[in-house]
Design a protein around this motif. Structure first.
Motif, PDB file in Angstrom:
ATOM      1  N   PRO A   1      -4.127  -0.128   7.772  1.00  0.00           N
ATOM      2  CA  PRO A   1      -4.732   0.008   9.109  1.00  0.00           C
ATOM      3  C   PRO A   1      -3.813  -0.605  10.160  1.00  0.00           C
ATOM      4  CG  PRO A   1      -6.329  -0.836   7.519  1.00  0.00           C
ATOM      5  CD  PRO A   1      -5.005  -0.850   6.837  1.00  0.00           C
ATOM      6  N   GLN A   2      -3.904  -0.110  11.375  1.00  0.00           N
ATOM      7  CA  GLN A   2      -2.980  -0.552  12.420  1.00  0.00           C
ATOM      8  C   GLN A   2      -3.047  -2.057  12.677  1.00  0.00           C
ATOM      9  OE1 GLN A   2      -2.947   1.564  16.075  1.00  0.00           O
ATOM     10  NE2 GLN A   2      -2.490   3.553  15.143  1.00  0.00           N
TER      11      GLN A   2
ATOM     12  N   GLY B   1       0.808  -1.223   0.000  1.00  0.00           N
ATOM     13  CA  GLY B   1       0.000   0.000   0.000  1.00  0.00           C
ATOM     14  C   GLY B   1       0.831   1.259   0.000  1.00  0.00           C
ATOM     15  N   GLY B   2       2.120   1.151   0.306  1.00  0.00           N
ATOM     16  CA  GLY B   2       3.007   2.309   0.303  1.00  0.00           C
ATOM     17  C   GLY B   2       3.004   3.085   1.599  1.00  0.00           C
ATOM     18  N   LEU B   3       3.661   4.255   1.545  1.00  0.00           N
ATOM     19  CA  LEU B   3       3.783   5.136   2.694  1.00  0.00           C
ATOM     20  C   LEU B   3       3.076   6.451   2.408  1.00  0.00           C
ATOM     21  CD1 LEU B   3       7.596   4.650   3.406  1.00  0.00           C
ATOM     22  CD2 LEU B   3       5.703   3.553   4.615  1.00  0.00           C
ATOM     23  N   THR B   4       2.622   7.139   3.433  1.00  0.00           N
ATOM     24  CA  THR B   4       2.015   8.458   3.252  1.00  0.00           C
ATOM     25  C   THR B   4       3.072   9.446   2.801  1.00  0.00           C
ATOM     26  OG1 THR B   4       2.388   8.992   5.583  1.00  0.00           O
ATOM     27  CG2 THR B   4       0.253   8.016   4.994  1.00  0.00           C
ATOM     28  N   GLN B   5       2.668  10.460   1.997  1.00  0.00           N
ATOM     29  CA  GLN B   5       3.590  11.433   1.433  1.00  0.00           C
ATOM     30  C   GLN B   5       3.250  12.836   1.914  1.00  0.00           C
ATOM     31  OE1 GLN B   5       6.093  10.398  -0.660  1.00  0.00           O
ATOM     32  NE2 GLN B   5       5.370   8.314  -0.284  1.00  0.00           N
ATOM     33  N   GLY B   6       4.257  13.647   2.166  1.00  0.00           N
ATOM     34  CA  GLY B   6       4.049  15.044   2.516  1.00  0.00           C
ATOM     35  C   GLY B   6       4.150  15.912   1.278  1.00  0.00           C
ATOM     36  N   SER B   7       3.399  17.014   1.214  1.00  0.00           N
ATOM     37  CA  SER B   7       3.436  17.908   0.048  1.00  0.00           C
ATOM     38  C   SER B   7       4.599  18.871   0.161  1.00  0.00           C
ATOM     39  CB  SER B   7       2.128  18.700  -0.022  1.00  0.00           C
ATOM     40  OG  SER B   7       2.036  19.602   1.062  1.00  0.00           O
ATOM     41  N   ASP B   8       4.897  19.527  -0.952  1.00  0.00           N
ATOM     42  CA  ASP B   8       5.991  20.503  -0.948  1.00  0.00           C
ATOM     43  C   ASP B   8       5.684  21.673  -0.029  1.00  0.00           C
ATOM     44  OD1 ASP B   8       7.336  18.979  -2.753  1.00  0.00           O
ATOM     45  OD2 ASP B   8       6.592  20.068  -4.521  1.00  0.00           O
TER      46      ASP B   8
ATOM     47  N   ASN C   1      -0.891  17.314   5.279  1.00  0.00           N
ATOM     48  CA  ASN C   1      -1.740  17.263   4.106  1.00  0.00           C
ATOM     49  C   ASN C   1      -1.283  16.111   3.240  1.00  0.00           C
ATOM     50  OD1 ASN C   1      -3.125  19.618   4.852  1.00  0.00           O
ATOM     51  ND2 ASN C   1      -1.485  20.911   3.990  1.00  0.00           N
ATOM     52  N   LEU C   2      -2.033  15.080   3.135  1.00  0.00           N
ATOM     53  CA  LEU C   2      -1.620  13.843   2.494  1.00  0.00           C
ATOM     54  C   LEU C   2      -1.989  13.838   1.040  1.00  0.00           C
ATOM     55  CD1 LEU C   2      -2.804  11.411   5.287  1.00  0.00           C
ATOM     56  CD2 LEU C   2      -0.588  12.524   5.009  1.00  0.00           C
ATOM     57  N   LEU C   3      -1.055  13.361   0.217  1.00  0.00           N
ATOM     58  CA  LEU C   3      -1.340  13.226  -1.194  1.00  0.00           C
ATOM     59  C   LEU C   3      -2.321  12.101  -1.423  1.00  0.00           C
ATOM     60  CD1 LEU C   3       2.175  13.702  -2.828  1.00  0.00           C
ATOM     61  CD2 LEU C   3       0.335  15.376  -2.605  1.00  0.00           C
ATOM     62  N   ASN C   4      -2.209  11.082  -0.610  1.00  0.00           N
ATOM     63  CA  ASN C   4      -3.108   9.948  -0.772  1.00  0.00           C
ATOM     64  C   ASN C   4      -4.280  10.124   0.177  1.00  0.00           C
ATOM     65  OD1 ASN C   4      -4.368   7.550  -1.090  1.00  0.00           O
ATOM     66  ND2 ASN C   4      -2.514   6.290  -0.867  1.00  0.00           N
ATOM     67  N   SER C   5      -5.346  10.734  -0.335  1.00  0.00           N
ATOM     68  CA  SER C   5      -6.484  11.053   0.523  1.00  0.00           C
ATOM     69  C   SER C   5      -7.200   9.815   1.021  1.00  0.00           C
ATOM     70  CB  SER C   5      -7.478  11.948  -0.233  1.00  0.00           C
ATOM     71  OG  SER C   5      -7.944  11.268  -1.388  1.00  0.00           O
ATOM     72  N   THR C   6      -7.050   8.703   0.295  1.00  0.00           N
ATOM     73  CA  THR C   6      -7.757   7.481   0.696  1.00  0.00           C
ATOM     74  C   THR C   6      -7.167   6.888   1.955  1.00  0.00           C
ATOM     75  OG1 THR C   6      -6.310   6.123  -0.662  1.00  0.00           O
ATOM     76  CG2 THR C   6      -8.311   6.937  -1.705  1.00  0.00           C
ATOM     77  N   SER C   7      -5.960   7.307   2.284  1.00  0.00           N
ATOM     78  CA  SER C   7      -5.317   6.731   3.475  1.00  0.00           C
ATOM     79  C   SER C   7      -5.242   7.720   4.611  1.00  0.00           C
ATOM     80  CB  SER C   7      -3.919   6.219   3.123  1.00  0.00           C
ATOM     81  OG  SER C   7      -3.134   7.309   2.679  1.00  0.00           O
ATOM     82  N   SER C   8      -5.919   8.840   4.495  1.00  0.00           N
ATOM     83  CA  SER C   8      -5.779   9.891   5.499  1.00  0.00           C
ATOM     84  C   SER C   8      -6.236   9.466   6.885  1.00  0.00           C
ATOM     85  CB  SER C   8      -6.563  11.138   5.059  1.00  0.00           C
ATOM     86  OG  SER C   8      -7.928  10.816   4.931  1.00  0.00           O
ATOM     87  N   HIS C   9      -7.109   8.482   6.912  1.00  0.00           N
ATOM     88  CA  HIS C   9      -7.590   8.043   8.229  1.00  0.00           C
ATOM     89  C   HIS C   9      -6.584   7.161   8.946  1.00  0.00           C
ATOM     90  CE1 HIS C   9      -8.502   4.745   5.497  1.00  0.00           C
ATOM     91  NE2 HIS C   9      -8.522   3.959   6.567  1.00  0.00           N
TER      92      HIS C   9
END
Length: 386
Positions: free
Chosen positions: A332-333, A299-306, A313-321
């Motif tokens: 999920p944990q 699923g990858g890792l969350t990314q930070g914006s410039d 603010n996450l680029l991948n909005s589907t994983s923001s939770h």
């Protein structure tokens, strides 16, 4: 016959030059001596007198003399031991280590002889030297089917007995486990193991040394159908009786003090070079795959914006939770926890394979590197924890 007497006179005096003078007169004289089944050879004479150089020279010319028994049933190395010529014994064994196994009268080997001799430091040191030179000699028995350990106990040579048991326990040669079990439970012609003999002789020190080992069978029966406990009750020996009944607690205590390194060394000894290499390759592949899950988790890792280095603010909005910071797993944990636990089991298993397969000379350096690698893995897991 005159030449043979002259050869023995030279051996008694240690005159090497005389050997060749006699050989010049009769080139076949050594073969003539060797042709007699039981004979006192010049090597017997020189070994008794302690002439080291002469003994080595005659042994070099006629190696079979080292195995010859004289009319009394003794080999040259037996006579050297009887006369406390320890250095001469060592040199003969250096030439042919199998001489440690030569059996003289009543099947007594040099190892047996030292076990029934005194327990002074010179005898004990030579005992260990012979055992290290020819480890298979620990399996030799005399005509009463007694091993060196039986003989040491019977002759109250506790120092020799301790050294032999210690060598068996620390031995890491191939087949060390089965050898330890076999020797510690070997029965003599009366069916007595060394544990039986320790009780019969009321030797509590030897008894304590044996009772703490799980390899010792306390239920072994002799020809009179007696176990160690039967003997302890019959004598009576209340202390030994109690220790036999509390043996499980004693073993647990001994196990806690045991060496994991010894177990690993014995595992290494049982594995062939081909098996070792195959196991190392498989373990390395397992570690590579497992470590990759930290670098690229499912699923990858969350990314930070410039504009937001903190990653809120996450680029991948589907994983923001799942995460509020950059560099965290999007899983999920509960799922991440399950994957982490399974990976950790495989990771530690692969590490164990590598450590157990490494040659002993490389282990010290490699273990530190592996520990750093393990630390890196688990720290990385903690960093990406959602």
């Amino acid at each position: 016959m005159a030449n043979i007497r002259e050869l023995h006179a030279a051996a008694w005096l240690g005159e090497i030059d005389t050997i060749y003078k006699v050989i010049e007169q009769d080139p076949r004289i050594l073969e003539e001596v060797d042709a007699v089944p039981f004979v006192n050879t010049p090597l017997h004479t020189a070994a008794s007198a302690g002439h080291l150089e002469f003994s080595i020279e005659i042994m070099r010319l006629k190696p079979s003399f080292g195995w010859k028994l004289n009319e009394q049933g003794f080999s040259p190395i037996h006579l050297a031991l009887q006369n406390n010529q320890h250095n001469l014994v060592r040199r003969l064994v250096e030439i042919n280590k199998d001489l440690v196994r030569v059996k003289g009268r009543e099947g007594v080997t040099p190892l047996h002889f030292l076990c029934q001799s005194g327990d002074d430091n010179k005898n004990i040191k030579l005992l260990i030297d012979l055992l290290e030179a020819c480890p298979d000699s620990i399996e030799d028995v005399n005509v009463r089917n007694e091993t060196a350990l039986h003989i040491a106990l019977i002759n109250q040579n506790l120092s020799a007995f301790r050294k032999l048991v210690h060598w068996l326990v620390k031995n890491v040669r191939k087949g060390a486990d089965s050898l330890e079990v076999s020797i510690l439970n070997w029965k003599n012609s009366e069916g007595n193991t060394i544990l039986h003999i320790a009780i019969i002789n009321d030797n509590e020190q030897a008894f304590d040394l044996l009772i703490g080992s799980i390899k010792v069978d306390i239920n072994a029966r002799n020809l009179e159908n007696q176990t160690a406990l039967d003997l302890a009750e019959a004598r009576p020996l209340p202390t030994m009786n109690r220790k036999l009944q509390d043996r499980f607690a004693l073993f647990i205590n001994r196990f806690r003090r045991g060496s994991i390194v010894l177990v690993m060394d014995r595992i290494k000894a049982e594995v062939s070079e081909e098996q070792r290499n195959a196991n190392l390759v498989i373990a390395t592949l397992m570690l590579t795959v497992i470590y990759q899950t930290v670098l690229s988790p499912p699923g990858g890792l969350t990314q930070g914006s410039d504009n937001d280095p903190s990653g809120k603010n996450l680029l991948n909005s589907t994983s923001s939770h799942n995460s509020t910071a950059a560099g965290k797993s999007v899983m999920p944990q509960k799922t991440f926890y399950l994957v982490t636990v399974l990976n950790a089991y495989v990771f530690l298993f692969a590490i164990g394979i590598i450590i157990s397969m490494l040659p002993k000379s490389f282990s010290a350096f490699a273990v530190f590197s592996i520990l750093y690698f393990m630390t890196s893995y688990f720290v990385s897991e903690a960093v990406i924890w959602p």
